[in-house]
Design a protein around this motif. Structure first.
Motif, PDB file in Angstrom:
ATOM      1  N   ASN A  36       0.844  -1.196   0.000  1.00 21.28           N
ATOM      2  CA  ASN A  36       0.000   0.000   0.000  1.00 21.28           C
ATOM      3  C   ASN A  36       0.885   1.254   0.000  1.00 21.28           C
ATOM      4  O   ASN A  36       1.089   1.903   1.027  1.00 21.28           O
ATOM      5  N   PHE A  37       1.419   1.571  -1.183  1.00 20.87           N
ATOM      6  CA  PHE A  37       2.304   2.731  -1.319  1.00 20.87           C
ATOM      7  C   PHE A  37       1.521   4.036  -1.288  1.00 20.87           C
ATOM      8  O   PHE A  37       0.389   4.120  -1.774  1.00 20.87           O
ATOM      9  N   LEU A  38       2.161   5.068  -0.739  1.00 23.14           N
ATOM     10  CA  LEU A  38       1.648   6.431  -0.845  1.00 23.14           C
ATOM     11  C   LEU A  38       2.830   7.361  -1.087  1.00 23.14           C
ATOM     12  O   LEU A  38       3.802   7.348  -0.330  1.00 23.14           O
ATOM     13  N   VAL A  39       2.753   8.138  -2.159  1.00 21.39           N
ATOM     14  CA  VAL A  39       3.813   9.098  -2.467  1.00 21.39           C
ATOM     15  C   VAL A  39       3.563  10.379  -1.685  1.00 21.39           C
ATOM     16  O   VAL A  39       2.485  10.970  -1.768  1.00 21.39           O
ATOM     17  N   ILE A  40       4.565  10.781  -0.909  1.00 21.68           N
ATOM     18  CA  ILE A  40       4.473  12.048  -0.181  1.00 21.68           C
ATOM     19  C   ILE A  40       5.864  12.671  -0.128  1.00 21.68           C
ATOM     20  O   ILE A  40       6.813  12.069   0.367  1.00 21.68           O
ATOM     21  N   ASN A  41       5.987  13.863  -0.712  1.00 23.09           N
ATOM     22  CA  ASN A  41       7.272  14.545  -0.726  1.00 23.09           C
ATOM     23  C   ASN A  41       7.715  14.911   0.686  1.00 23.09           C
ATOM     24  O   ASN A  41       6.902  14.984   1.605  1.00 23.09           O
ATOM     25  N   SER A  42       9.005  15.162   0.841  1.00 20.52           N
ATOM     26  CA  SER A  42       9.506  15.629   2.130  1.00 20.52           C
ATOM     27  C   SER A  42       8.846  16.949   2.492  1.00 20.52           C
ATOM     28  O   SER A  42       8.599  17.802   1.626  1.00 20.52           O
ATOM     29  N   ARG A  43       8.565  17.118   3.752  1.00 22.65           N
ATOM     30  CA  ARG A  43       7.989  18.379   4.214  1.00 22.65           C
ATOM     31  C   ARG A  43       9.035  19.482   4.114  1.00 22.65           C
ATOM     32  O   ARG A  43      10.212  19.270   4.434  1.00 22.65           O
ATOM     33  N   LEU A  44       8.621  20.654   3.671  1.00 18.74           N
ATOM     34  CA  LEU A  44       9.544  21.774   3.530  1.00 18.74           C
ATOM     35  C   LEU A  44       9.911  22.355   4.882  1.00 18.74           C
ATOM     36  O   LEU A  44       9.096  22.389   5.806  1.00 18.74           O
ATOM     37  N   SER A  45      11.154  22.813   4.983  1.00 19.97           N
ATOM     38  CA  SER A  45      11.582  23.510   6.198  1.00 19.97           C
ATOM     39  C   SER A  45      10.825  24.821   6.326  1.00 19.97           C
ATOM     40  O   SER A  45      10.349  25.391   5.340  1.00 19.97           O
ATOM     41  N   ASP A  46      10.728  25.303   7.536  1.00 17.35           N
ATOM     42  CA  ASP A  46      10.093  26.592   7.807  1.00 17.35           C
ATOM     43  C   ASP A  46      11.151  27.682   7.723  1.00 17.35           C
ATOM     44  O   ASP A  46      12.113  27.682   8.482  1.00 17.35           O
ATOM     45  N   SER A  47      10.991  28.609   6.791  1.00 19.17           N
ATOM     46  CA  SER A  47      11.997  29.653   6.592  1.00 19.17           C
ATOM     47  C   SER A  47      12.147  30.554   7.808  1.00 19.17           C
ATOM     48  O   SER A  47      13.136  31.262   7.952  1.00 19.17           O
ATOM     49  N   LEU A  48      11.151  30.514   8.705  1.00 14.71           N
ATOM     50  CA  LEU A  48      11.250  31.351   9.895  1.00 14.71           C
ATOM     51  C   LEU A  48      12.239  30.796  10.916  1.00 14.71           C
ATOM     52  O   LEU A  48      12.577  31.459  11.885  1.00 14.71           O
ATOM     53  N   GLU A  49      12.728  29.575  10.671  1.00 13.76           N
ATOM     54  CA  GLU A  49      13.649  28.970  11.622  1.00 13.76           C
ATOM     55  C   GLU A  49      15.009  29.651  11.612  1.00 13.76           C
ATOM     56  O   GLU A  49      15.784  29.526  12.538  1.00 13.76           O
ATOM     57  N   VAL A  50      15.337  30.351  10.525  1.00 11.80           N
ATOM     58  CA  VAL A  50      16.630  31.008  10.394  1.00 11.80           C
ATOM     59  C   VAL A  50      16.406  32.509  10.251  1.00 11.80           C
ATOM     60  O   VAL A  50      15.633  32.956   9.424  1.00 11.80           O
TER      61      VAL A  50
END
Length: 334
Positions: free
Chosen positions: A143-157
């Motif tokens: 049961n595959f599901l394609v999900i891209n990596s979650r993007l970093s939050d630009s507010l962290e830097v």
């Protein structure tokens, strides 16, 4: 946001991992990294290390009694153990599977395919990989599901101060054509001395490359650096470069660039074409093409600054759709 009626945990047999941290955060899952027990693991020490990790994994699950357990794969032993345990004490399992899990040595581990087929869901990170796996006919029933990596939050830097350097994001692994990349950079530097190229990663893994380019003016080897320094360097870079020989891999480093709003260059492959569709410069793995691509990047910088935020918007929308699909398939928040 995940409602607390669901108790989710995420287990990884690694010391750390930015992708896993971001994924667990999105799930509101308790995250457990289980690193090596010994500096070097081989022979009997490897067996003892895996045994101790197994005990730790089982103790975490028995203590927290989760409704759903996410695990990182590879190493393939972890999903085997967790899926087997789920048959005894009844919880759902989700295996976050990276490309290496479908290659040697992990794919040959006994019961690995059994764990994939018996998990409630198996996430993978790009559509090209999904197509390739299905085309082999070896992974039917998963049961595959394609999900891209979650993007970093630009507010962290914060305190961004853009400088004239490119950050080369590397781990010096065998699937990264670093020598070809540095040959292209060397060609570029012959006529452009105003830019520097800072190379991350443990270059000792390919010491011959370090020896070949360590005296090249404009190229600086940083070695392994911590996450805080890495994010500072990346967020302040004029641009970033990351490469892979694989055609079906989603490079997490490029997703970090998008999350932080840093335009990048990478090599031309099916996954990069699918995800970035001409919004970022892509080169053939040839030194002259790399040099020309860097020059083109500099000329197009204003355009690329706009494109990176368009990409971020598109991928955030895609992430939300895929993530909600994941929640639906696991019946989370229902």
């Amino acid at each position: 946001m995940i409602k607390k009626k669901e108790r989710l945990i995420f287990i990884s047999w690694t010391p750390q991992g930015r992708h896993t941290e971001l994924f667990a955060k999105a799930l509101s899952a308790d995250l457990f990294f289980i690193p090596k027990n010994f500096t070097k693991t081989y022979g009997i020490l490897l067996i003892i290390d895996y045994l101790l990790k197994t005990i730790k994994t089982c103790s975490i699950i028995l203590k927290y009694r989760p409704t759903i357990v996410f695990v990182q794969n590879p190493p393939s032993f972890l999903p085997i153990i967790v899926v087997a345990l789920s048959k005894i004490i009844k919880f759902k399992t989700a295996i976050d599977t990276h490309n290496g899990a479908f290659e040697n040595p992990w794919i040959k581990i006994p019961l690995h395919k059994w764990s994939l087929k018996n998990a409630d869901i198996v996430t993978i990170h790009n559509e090209i990989l999904h197509q390739n796996l299905l085309s082999t006919g070896k992974f039917n029933g998963i049961n595959f599901l394609v999900i891209n990596s979650r993007l970093s939050d630009s507010l962290e830097v914060s305190n961004r101060n853009f400088e004239n350097y490119f950050l080369i994001i590397s781990s010096f692994s065998s699937d990264e054509p670093i020598q070809i990349l540095l040959e292209g950079i060397e060609l570029f530097l012959k006529n452009n001395s105003s830019f520097k190229f800072k190379v991350t990663g443990n270059y000792v893994r390919q010491i011959q490359i370090y020896k070949r380019f360590k005296t090249t003016k404009g190229i600086e080897f940083l070695g392994f650096i911590d996450d805080i320094y890495y994010l500072q360097l990346l967020s302040n870079a004029f641009g970033a470069i990351s490469v892979s020989r694989r055609d079906d891999v989603q490079q997490f480093s490029l997703m970090e660039c998008i999350g932080l709003g840093v335009p990048f260059i990478s090599n031309l492959n099916k996954t990069n074409q699918l995800l970035f569709h001409n919004k970022m410069p892509l080169f053939e793995l040839k030194p002259m093409d790399i040099a020309n691509c860097i020059s083109d990047f500099i000329k197009r910088k204003n355009e690329l600054n706009e494109n990176i935020y368009t990409l971020k918007s598109e991928l955030l929308i895609k992430w939300e759709i895929d993530f909600n699909n994941l929640l639906s398939k696991l019946k989370i928040n229902e």
